[in-house]
Design an enzyme around this catalytic site. Sequence first.
Site, PDB file in Angstrom:
ATOM      1  N   GLY A 121       0.815  -1.211   0.000  1.00 29.36           N
ATOM      2  CA  GLY A 121       0.000   0.000   0.000  1.00 29.36           C
ATOM      3  C   GLY A 121       0.849   1.261   0.000  1.00 29.36           C
ATOM      4  N   ASP A 122       1.982   1.204   0.710  1.00 27.66           N
ATOM      5  CA  ASP A 122       2.886   2.358   0.740  1.00 27.66           C
ATOM      6  C   ASP A 122       3.466   2.611  -0.645  1.00 27.66           C
ATOM      7  OD1 ASP A 122       2.422   2.220   3.488  1.00 27.66           O
ATOM      8  OD2 ASP A 122       4.170   0.942   3.805  1.00 27.66           O
TER       9      ASP A 122
END
Length: 303
Positions: free
Chosen positions: A248-249
Amino acid sequence: MIYSISLNSTIDYVIYTPEFDVGYSANSSEEFLYPGGKGINVTRVLTQLGMPVKILGFVGGFTGIFIENALKDEGIETNFIHTLERSRINIKIKSGLESEINGKSPWISESEQERFFHSLDEIKSGDLVLLCGSLTPSLSVEIYSKIMAHLHAKNIDFVVDTTEDALYSALKYSPLFIKPNLSELEILFDVEITHLDQVIYYGRKLMELGAKNVVVSLAKDGAVLITPEKNLMAFVPSIDIKNSVGAGDSLVAGMVYSIRKGYDLIKSFHYGVAVSVTSVASKTLLESREIDKFYDKIRMREI
Protein backbone atom coordinates in the site's frame (compact mmCIF):
# COMPACT_ATOMS: atom_id res chain seq x y z
CA MET A 1 9.76 19.67 -2.02
CA ILE A 2 8.02 16.57 -0.71
CA TYR A 3 8.01 16.07 3.05
CA SER A 4 7.15 12.76 4.65
CA ILE A 5 6.03 12.65 8.28
CA SER A 6 7.09 9.53 10.22
CA LEU A 7 5.69 9.64 13.75
CA ASN A 8 6.24 5.98 14.67
CA SER A 9 9.42 4.91 12.87
CA THR A 10 10.63 1.34 13.19
CA ILE A 11 13.28 -1.15 12.26
CA ASP A 12 11.73 -3.93 10.19
CA TYR A 13 13.62 -7.12 11.05
CA VAL A 14 12.72 -9.56 8.27
CA ILE A 15 13.55 -13.22 8.86
CA TYR A 16 13.28 -16.00 6.28
CA THR A 17 13.19 -19.50 7.73
CA PRO A 18 12.20 -22.78 6.00
CA GLU A 19 10.41 -24.05 9.11
CA PHE A 20 8.72 -22.07 11.85
CA ASP A 21 6.50 -23.57 14.55
CA VAL A 22 5.42 -21.73 17.68
CA GLY A 23 7.19 -23.16 20.73
CA TYR A 24 10.17 -24.57 18.81
CA SER A 25 13.57 -23.25 17.73
CA ALA A 26 14.24 -22.36 14.09
CA ASN A 27 17.22 -21.17 12.09
CA SER A 28 17.00 -18.30 9.63
CA SER A 29 18.11 -18.73 6.04
CA GLU A 30 18.15 -14.98 5.31
CA GLU A 31 17.78 -11.83 7.41
CA PHE A 32 17.28 -8.18 6.51
CA LEU A 33 17.13 -5.00 8.60
CA TYR A 34 15.34 -2.03 7.07
CA PRO A 35 14.13 1.33 8.35
CA GLY A 36 10.35 1.04 8.31
CA GLY A 37 6.93 2.44 9.08
CA LYS A 38 4.53 3.75 6.44
CA GLY A 39 6.07 7.20 6.17
CA ILE A 40 9.54 5.74 5.73
CA ASN A 41 8.38 3.06 3.28
CA VAL A 42 6.73 5.67 1.05
CA THR A 43 9.87 7.80 1.22
CA ARG A 44 12.20 4.93 0.33
CA VAL A 45 10.11 4.00 -2.72
CA LEU A 46 9.93 7.62 -3.90
CA THR A 47 13.70 7.88 -3.50
CA GLN A 48 14.22 4.71 -5.56
CA LEU A 49 12.01 6.27 -8.23
CA GLY A 50 14.36 9.24 -8.28
CA MET A 51 12.26 11.80 -6.42
CA PRO A 52 13.84 13.58 -3.41
CA VAL A 53 11.91 13.50 -0.14
CA LYS A 54 12.78 14.82 3.30
CA ILE A 55 11.55 12.99 6.40
CA LEU A 56 10.42 14.71 9.60
CA GLY A 57 9.27 12.94 12.74
CA PHE A 58 10.69 11.03 15.67
CA VAL A 59 13.43 8.47 16.30
CA GLY A 60 15.10 7.43 19.52
CA GLY A 61 17.80 5.25 21.05
CA PHE A 62 20.15 2.89 19.25
CA THR A 63 17.31 1.80 16.97
CA GLY A 64 16.69 5.42 16.03
CA ILE A 65 20.37 5.88 15.17
CA PHE A 66 20.17 2.83 12.89
CA ILE A 67 17.04 4.19 11.18
CA GLU A 68 18.58 7.61 10.62
CA ASN A 69 21.91 6.27 9.34
CA ALA A 70 20.24 3.72 7.05
CA LEU A 71 18.13 6.45 5.46
CA LYS A 72 21.14 8.71 5.01
CA ASP A 73 22.97 5.81 3.34
CA GLU A 74 20.11 5.73 0.81
CA GLY A 75 20.53 9.44 0.16
CA ILE A 76 17.42 10.47 2.11
CA GLU A 77 17.51 13.77 3.99
CA THR A 78 16.11 13.70 7.54
CA ASN A 79 15.27 16.13 10.31
CA PHE A 80 14.17 13.85 13.14
CA ILE A 81 13.43 14.84 16.71
CA HIS A 82 15.38 12.45 18.95
CA THR A 83 13.31 10.97 21.77
CA LEU A 84 14.36 9.57 25.14
CA GLU A 85 12.63 6.24 24.44
CA ARG A 86 13.98 4.08 21.62
CA SER A 87 12.19 3.48 18.33
CA ARG A 88 10.40 0.16 17.98
CA ILE A 89 11.44 -3.02 16.16
CA ASN A 90 8.89 -4.96 14.09
CA ILE A 91 9.67 -8.62 13.43
CA LYS A 92 8.42 -10.19 10.20
CA ILE A 93 8.83 -13.97 9.92
CA LYS A 94 8.53 -15.43 6.42
CA SER A 95 8.06 -19.19 6.42
CA GLY A 96 5.37 -20.11 3.94
CA LEU A 97 2.82 -18.04 5.80
CA GLU A 98 3.93 -14.62 6.98
CA SER A 99 3.87 -13.74 10.69
CA GLU A 100 4.42 -10.34 12.28
CA ILE A 101 5.21 -9.10 15.77
CA ASN A 102 4.99 -5.31 16.03
CA GLY A 103 7.16 -3.84 18.75
CA LYS A 104 6.03 -1.49 21.49
CA SER A 105 5.91 2.14 20.40
CA PRO A 106 7.93 4.75 22.31
CA TRP A 107 6.39 7.42 24.51
CA ILE A 108 6.73 10.89 22.95
CA SER A 109 6.92 13.67 25.54
CA GLU A 110 5.19 17.03 25.27
CA SER A 111 8.51 18.82 24.82
CA GLU A 112 9.51 16.43 22.03
CA GLN A 113 6.19 17.08 20.32
CA GLU A 114 6.70 20.84 20.61
CA ARG A 115 10.13 20.54 18.98
CA PHE A 116 8.57 18.53 16.17
CA PHE A 117 5.98 21.22 15.45
CA HIS A 118 8.78 23.80 15.28
CA SER A 119 10.50 21.60 12.67
CA LEU A 120 7.44 21.96 10.41
CA ASP A 121 8.22 25.63 9.87
CA GLU A 122 10.70 24.76 7.10
CA ILE A 123 7.79 23.52 4.91
CA LYS A 124 6.94 26.15 2.32
CA SER A 125 4.08 27.04 0.00
CA GLY A 126 3.86 24.61 -2.93
CA ASP A 127 5.34 21.68 -1.00
CA LEU A 128 3.56 18.33 -0.67
CA VAL A 129 3.24 16.67 2.75
CA LEU A 130 2.70 12.94 3.23
CA LEU A 131 0.97 11.92 6.46
CA CYS A 132 1.32 8.16 6.58
CA GLY A 133 1.32 5.57 9.31
CA SER A 134 0.24 4.66 12.80
CA LEU A 135 0.60 6.79 15.91
CA THR A 136 2.29 6.07 19.21
CA PRO A 137 -0.10 5.87 22.21
CA SER A 138 1.29 9.17 23.52
CA LEU A 139 0.18 11.11 20.44
CA SER A 140 -3.32 12.49 20.04
CA VAL A 141 -5.43 10.88 17.32
CA GLU A 142 -5.83 14.44 16.04
CA ILE A 143 -2.11 15.03 15.53
CA TYR A 144 -2.36 14.72 11.74
CA SER A 145 -5.15 17.30 11.68
CA LYS A 146 -3.06 19.51 13.99
CA ILE A 147 -0.15 19.26 11.54
CA MET A 148 -2.51 20.21 8.72
CA ALA A 149 -3.90 23.10 10.76
CA HIS A 150 -0.35 24.28 11.53
CA LEU A 151 0.40 24.41 7.79
CA HIS A 152 -3.09 25.42 6.64
CA ALA A 153 -2.18 29.03 5.77
CA LYS A 154 0.39 27.81 3.24
CA ASN A 155 -0.50 26.51 -0.23
CA ILE A 156 0.24 22.84 0.55
CA ASP A 157 -1.29 19.58 -0.65
CA PHE A 158 -1.60 16.66 1.76
CA VAL A 159 -1.77 12.91 1.17
CA VAL A 160 -3.06 10.88 4.12
CA ASP A 161 -2.70 7.15 4.72
CA THR A 162 -3.69 6.30 8.27
CA THR A 163 -6.60 4.70 10.11
CA GLU A 164 -9.73 5.30 12.17
CA ASP A 165 -9.99 8.55 14.16
CA ALA A 166 -6.63 9.85 12.89
CA LEU A 167 -8.01 9.66 9.33
CA TYR A 168 -11.42 11.07 10.24
CA SER A 169 -9.91 14.14 11.90
CA ALA A 170 -7.72 14.86 8.85
CA LEU A 171 -10.58 14.88 6.34
CA LYS A 172 -11.74 18.40 7.15
CA TYR A 173 -8.50 19.77 5.63
CA SER A 174 -9.34 18.23 2.23
CA PRO A 175 -6.34 15.98 1.50
CA LEU A 176 -5.49 15.48 -2.17
CA PHE A 177 -6.15 11.79 -1.70
CA ILE A 178 -6.44 9.23 1.09
CA LYS A 179 -5.72 5.51 0.82
CA PRO A 180 -7.59 3.18 3.16
CA ASN A 181 -7.47 -0.54 2.44
CA LEU A 182 -10.61 -2.66 2.52
CA SER A 183 -10.40 -3.68 6.18
CA GLU A 184 -9.66 -0.10 7.23
CA LEU A 185 -12.73 1.07 5.29
CA GLU A 186 -14.83 -1.53 7.12
CA ILE A 187 -13.50 -0.38 10.49
CA LEU A 188 -14.12 3.28 9.66
CA PHE A 189 -17.83 2.65 9.06
CA ASP A 190 -18.28 -0.44 11.27
CA VAL A 191 -19.58 -2.52 8.36
CA GLU A 192 -18.73 -5.69 6.46
CA ILE A 193 -18.04 -4.92 2.81
CA THR A 194 -18.75 -7.75 0.38
CA HIS A 195 -19.47 -5.93 -2.90
CA LEU A 196 -17.64 -3.40 -5.02
CA ASP A 197 -20.58 -1.01 -4.97
CA GLN A 198 -20.16 -0.81 -1.18
CA VAL A 199 -16.53 0.21 -1.66
CA ILE A 200 -17.72 3.03 -3.93
CA TYR A 201 -20.50 4.04 -1.53
CA TYR A 202 -18.27 4.32 1.54
CA GLY A 203 -15.44 5.86 -0.44
CA ARG A 204 -17.79 8.62 -1.53
CA LYS A 205 -18.86 9.06 2.10
CA LEU A 206 -15.21 9.91 2.84
CA MET A 207 -15.28 12.46 0.02
CA GLU A 208 -18.39 14.02 1.53
CA LEU A 209 -16.36 14.42 4.74
CA GLY A 210 -13.62 16.29 2.90
CA ALA A 211 -11.26 14.04 0.91
CA LYS A 212 -10.77 15.27 -2.66
CA ASN A 213 -10.13 11.74 -3.94
CA VAL A 214 -10.12 8.26 -2.41
CA VAL A 215 -8.02 5.22 -3.27
CA VAL A 216 -9.02 1.87 -1.75
CA SER A 217 -6.47 -0.92 -2.00
CA LEU A 218 -7.95 -4.42 -2.33
CA ALA A 219 -4.78 -6.55 -2.01
CA LYS A 220 -4.66 -9.24 -4.75
CA ASP A 221 -7.94 -7.95 -6.23
CA GLY A 222 -6.38 -4.63 -7.21
CA ALA A 223 -7.48 -1.14 -6.20
CA VAL A 224 -10.25 1.41 -6.73
CA LEU A 225 -9.90 5.12 -7.46
CA ILE A 226 -12.88 7.31 -6.58
CA THR A 227 -12.88 10.88 -7.91
CA PRO A 228 -15.63 13.51 -8.10
CA GLU A 229 -16.19 12.56 -11.77
CA LYS A 230 -15.73 8.78 -11.94
CA ASN A 231 -14.87 5.46 -10.30
CA LEU A 232 -12.03 3.39 -11.70
CA MET A 233 -10.98 -0.19 -10.96
CA ALA A 234 -7.44 -1.48 -11.48
CA PHE A 235 -7.22 -5.26 -12.01
CA VAL A 236 -3.77 -6.67 -11.28
CA PRO A 237 -2.07 -9.74 -12.78
CA SER A 238 -1.53 -12.91 -10.79
CA ILE A 239 2.01 -12.88 -9.41
CA ASP A 240 4.32 -14.79 -7.10
CA ILE A 241 4.11 -12.82 -3.85
CA LYS A 242 7.57 -12.29 -2.41
CA ASN A 243 6.98 -9.32 -0.15
CA SER A 244 3.61 -8.04 1.05
CA VAL A 245 5.20 -5.44 3.34
CA GLY A 246 4.74 -1.94 1.97
CA ALA A 247 2.42 -2.78 -0.94
CA GLY A 248 0.00 0.00 0.00
CA ASP A 249 2.89 2.36 0.74
CA SER A 250 4.29 1.67 -2.73
CA LEU A 251 0.89 2.51 -4.25
CA VAL A 252 0.94 5.88 -2.48
CA ALA A 253 4.55 6.52 -3.53
CA GLY A 254 3.87 5.65 -7.16
CA MET A 255 0.87 7.96 -7.29
CA VAL A 256 2.72 10.83 -5.64
CA TYR A 257 5.68 10.39 -7.99
CA SER A 258 3.46 10.48 -11.07
CA ILE A 259 1.39 13.43 -9.81
CA ARG A 260 4.54 15.46 -9.11
CA LYS A 261 5.75 14.60 -12.61
CA GLY A 262 2.65 16.37 -13.94
CA TYR A 263 0.45 13.41 -14.91
CA ASP A 264 -3.29 13.37 -14.29
CA LEU A 265 -4.83 11.45 -11.42
CA ILE A 266 -5.97 8.47 -13.51
CA LYS A 267 -2.57 7.84 -15.07
CA SER A 268 -0.99 8.40 -11.65
CA PHE A 269 -3.32 5.79 -10.15
CA HIS A 270 -2.38 3.31 -12.91
CA TYR A 271 1.31 3.95 -12.26
CA GLY A 272 0.86 3.68 -8.48
CA VAL A 273 -0.76 0.27 -8.83
CA ALA A 274 2.11 -0.83 -11.07
CA VAL A 275 4.63 0.26 -8.44
CA SER A 276 2.64 -1.62 -5.79
CA VAL A 277 2.57 -4.84 -7.82
CA THR A 278 6.29 -4.49 -8.51
CA SER A 279 6.92 -4.12 -4.79
CA VAL A 280 4.94 -7.27 -3.98
CA ALA A 281 6.88 -9.20 -6.63
CA SER A 282 10.24 -7.95 -5.26
CA LYS A 283 12.14 -9.48 -2.37
CA THR A 284 13.14 -6.00 -1.26
CA LEU A 285 10.84 -2.97 -1.20
CA LEU A 286 11.08 -2.27 -4.94
CA GLU A 287 12.85 -3.41 -8.08
CA SER A 288 12.06 -0.38 -10.21
CA ARG A 289 13.21 -1.90 -13.50
CA GLU A 290 10.10 -4.13 -13.43
CA ILE A 291 7.53 -1.31 -13.19
CA ASP A 292 6.92 -0.84 -16.92
CA LYS A 293 6.38 -4.59 -17.36
CA PHE A 294 3.64 -4.67 -14.74
CA TYR A 295 2.15 -1.34 -15.89
CA ASP A 296 1.28 -2.93 -19.23
CA LYS A 297 -0.38 -5.91 -17.52
CA ILE A 298 -2.76 -3.90 -15.33
CA ARG A 299 -6.30 -3.60 -16.72
CA MET A 300 -8.21 -0.39 -15.97
CA ARG A 301 -12.00 -0.20 -16.12
CA GLU A 302 -14.52 2.46 -15.21
CA ILE A 303 -17.15 1.11 -12.80
